[in-house]
Design an enzyme around this catalytic site. Structure first.
Site, PDB file in Angstrom:
ATOM      1  CB  SER A   7      -0.897   0.006   1.241  1.00 34.90           C
ATOM      2  OG  SER A   7      -1.455   1.292   1.401  1.00 34.90           O
ATOM      3  CG  ASP A  34      -5.198   2.315   1.167  1.00 37.17           C
ATOM      4  OD1 ASP A  34      -6.138   1.502   1.075  1.00 37.17           O
ATOM      5  OD2 ASP A  34      -4.079   2.004   1.587  1.00 37.17           O
ATOM      6  CG  MET A  36      -8.394   7.269   2.470  1.00 34.18           C
ATOM      7  SD  MET A  36      -7.467   7.500   4.001  1.00 34.18           S
ATOM      8  CE  MET A  36      -6.537   5.969   4.050  1.00 34.18           C
ATOM      9  CG  HIS A  65      -9.340  -0.004  -0.210  1.00 34.98           C
ATOM     10  ND1 HIS A  65      -8.717  -0.122   1.025  1.00 34.98           N
ATOM     11  CD2 HIS A  65     -10.680  -0.023   0.051  1.00 34.98           C
ATOM     12  CE1 HIS A  65      -9.624  -0.215   1.971  1.00 34.98           C
ATOM     13  NE2 HIS A  65     -10.827  -0.141   1.420  1.00 34.98           N
ATOM     14  CG  MET A  67     -11.287   3.223   2.324  1.00 38.39           C
ATOM     15  SD  MET A  67      -9.862   3.257   3.414  1.00 38.39           S
ATOM     16  CE  MET A  67      -8.587   3.200   2.192  1.00 38.39           C
ATOM     17  CG  MET A 136     -11.639  -2.613   5.583  1.00 41.91           C
ATOM     18  SD  MET A 136     -10.115  -2.111   4.742  1.00 41.91           S
ATOM     19  CE  MET A 136      -9.211  -1.295   6.067  1.00 41.91           C
ATOM     20  CG  ASP A 174      -6.167  -2.718   3.431  1.00 39.63           C
ATOM     21  OD1 ASP A 174      -5.097  -2.385   3.964  1.00 39.63           O
ATOM     22  OD2 ASP A 174      -6.807  -1.979   2.665  1.00 39.63           O
TER      23      ASP A 174
HETATM   24  C1  DX5 Z   1      -6.269   1.540   5.909  1.00 37.39           C
HETATM   25  C2  DX5 Z   1      -5.777   1.252   4.511  1.00 37.39           C
HETATM   26  C3  DX5 Z   1      -4.628   0.311   4.438  1.00 37.39           C
HETATM   27  C4  DX5 Z   1      -3.378   0.790   5.064  1.00 37.39           C
HETATM   28  C5  DX5 Z   1      -2.586  -0.400   5.528  1.00 37.39           C
HETATM   29  O1  DX5 Z   1      -7.408   2.301   5.813  1.00 37.39           O
HETATM   30  O2  DX5 Z   1      -6.807   0.675   3.761  1.00 37.39           O
HETATM   31  O3  DX5 Z   1      -4.365  -0.092   3.105  1.00 37.39           O
HETATM   32  O4  DX5 Z   1      -2.606   1.566   4.183  1.00 37.39           O
HETATM   33  O5  DX5 Z   1      -1.515   0.083   6.225  1.00 37.39           O
HETATM   34  P1  DX5 Z   1      -0.708  -0.773   7.285  1.00 37.39           P
HETATM   35  O6  DX5 Z   1      -0.205  -1.975   6.549  1.00 37.39           O
HETATM   36  O7  DX5 Z   1       0.362   0.177   7.681  1.00 37.39           O
HETATM   37  O8  DX5 Z   1      -1.655  -1.125   8.381  1.00 37.39           O
HETATM   38 ZN    ZN Z   2      -6.551  -0.336   1.603  1.00 36.45          ZN
END
Ligand code: DX5
Ligand code: ZN
Length: 216
Positions: A7, A34, A36, A65, A67, A136, A174
């Site tokens: 990620s 990610d 967001m 992904h 969000m 998640m 994730d």
């Molecule tokens: C959280 C994200 C993840 C995050 C994972 O909302 O969807 O993809 O980047 O990060 P680590 O591996 O650092 O928990």
């Molecule tokens: Zn993610």
């Protein structure tokens, strides 16, 4: 097949191109984005320009992904940026079936993400239509959080359902995945592993190779 999806949220954005190239050279299969919106989750991360720039720079499968609230509004744009897999949150869709239609009609792989407290039952009638379920393992919205143990029960239950139905659906996990819990996560039934901090904090090549070795 097991796939590693680093990620980029945890990357050094001033060196994004070289860090992604390092991951690709080590043999990772996917690259996780990610996106967001500050609405579905509190944070804002990055969007189309980052996807587009990296598409021109890598042959990794782009695993996006979303969000974001009502992700159907952005599927055409994300697809045009070169995504290979688009994952929407079941909780964020007004009409999940329609969002999946928008992904599949572009011949992309469709993923559906479930936040920790969301039950698998929201997927009962649509599971056969989707290519990947993203469980998640932390609250969506930021990197570097510890894995929530009960989410692995959900992975185990999902794996049983997928096998019972004779489906080939991928299970992506994730959040909070590191060397110490990777084996447990794989044993639970996950086969697409997202890792941010574990890959990017420290020696990226060493971390990527070590994770890939453990996933063989
Ligand atoms: C959280 C994200 C993840 C995050 C994972 O909302 O969807 O993809 O980047 O990060 P680590 O591996 O650092 O928990
Ligand atoms: Zn993610």
């Amino acid at each position: 097949m097991n796939c590693l999806s680093p990620s980029i949220l945890a990357a050094d954005f001033t060196r994004l191109g070289e860090q992604v190239a390092a991951i690709e050279n080590c043999g990772a299969q996917y690259l996780h984005f990610d996106v967001m919106d500050g609405l579905f989750v509190p944070n804002i991360s990055f969007g189309m320009p980052v996807l587009r720039s990296l598409r021109a720079h890598t042959n990794l499968m782009m695993d996006v992904h979303l969000m974001i609230q009502d992700p159907a509004r952005y599927i055409a744009q994300v697809a045009a940026c070169g995504a290979d897999i688009i994952t929407v949150h079941a909780e964020a869709c007004t009409d999940l079936n329609h969002a999946v239609d928008l992904i599949k009609e572009r011949d992309l792989l469709a993923g559906v993400a479930l936040s920790p407290a969301t039950p698998l039952s929201v997927l009962t009638y649509i599971l056969h239509r989707i290519d990947m379920v993203l469980i998640m393992t932390v609250n969506p919205g930021q990197g570097g959080q510890p894995l929530i143990p009960y989410t692995l029960d959900k992975v185990r239950d999902l794996k049983k359902i997928i096998d019972r139905k004779g489906l080939k659906t991928d299970i992506e996990v994730d959040g909070g995945i590191h060397f110490e819990n990777l084996e447990t996560v794989l044993d639970a039934g996950a086969n697409v592993i997202v890792a941010g901090s574990t890959i990017f904090h420290g020696d990226i090549e060493e971390n990527t190779s070590r994770m890939l070795e453990m996933m063989k």
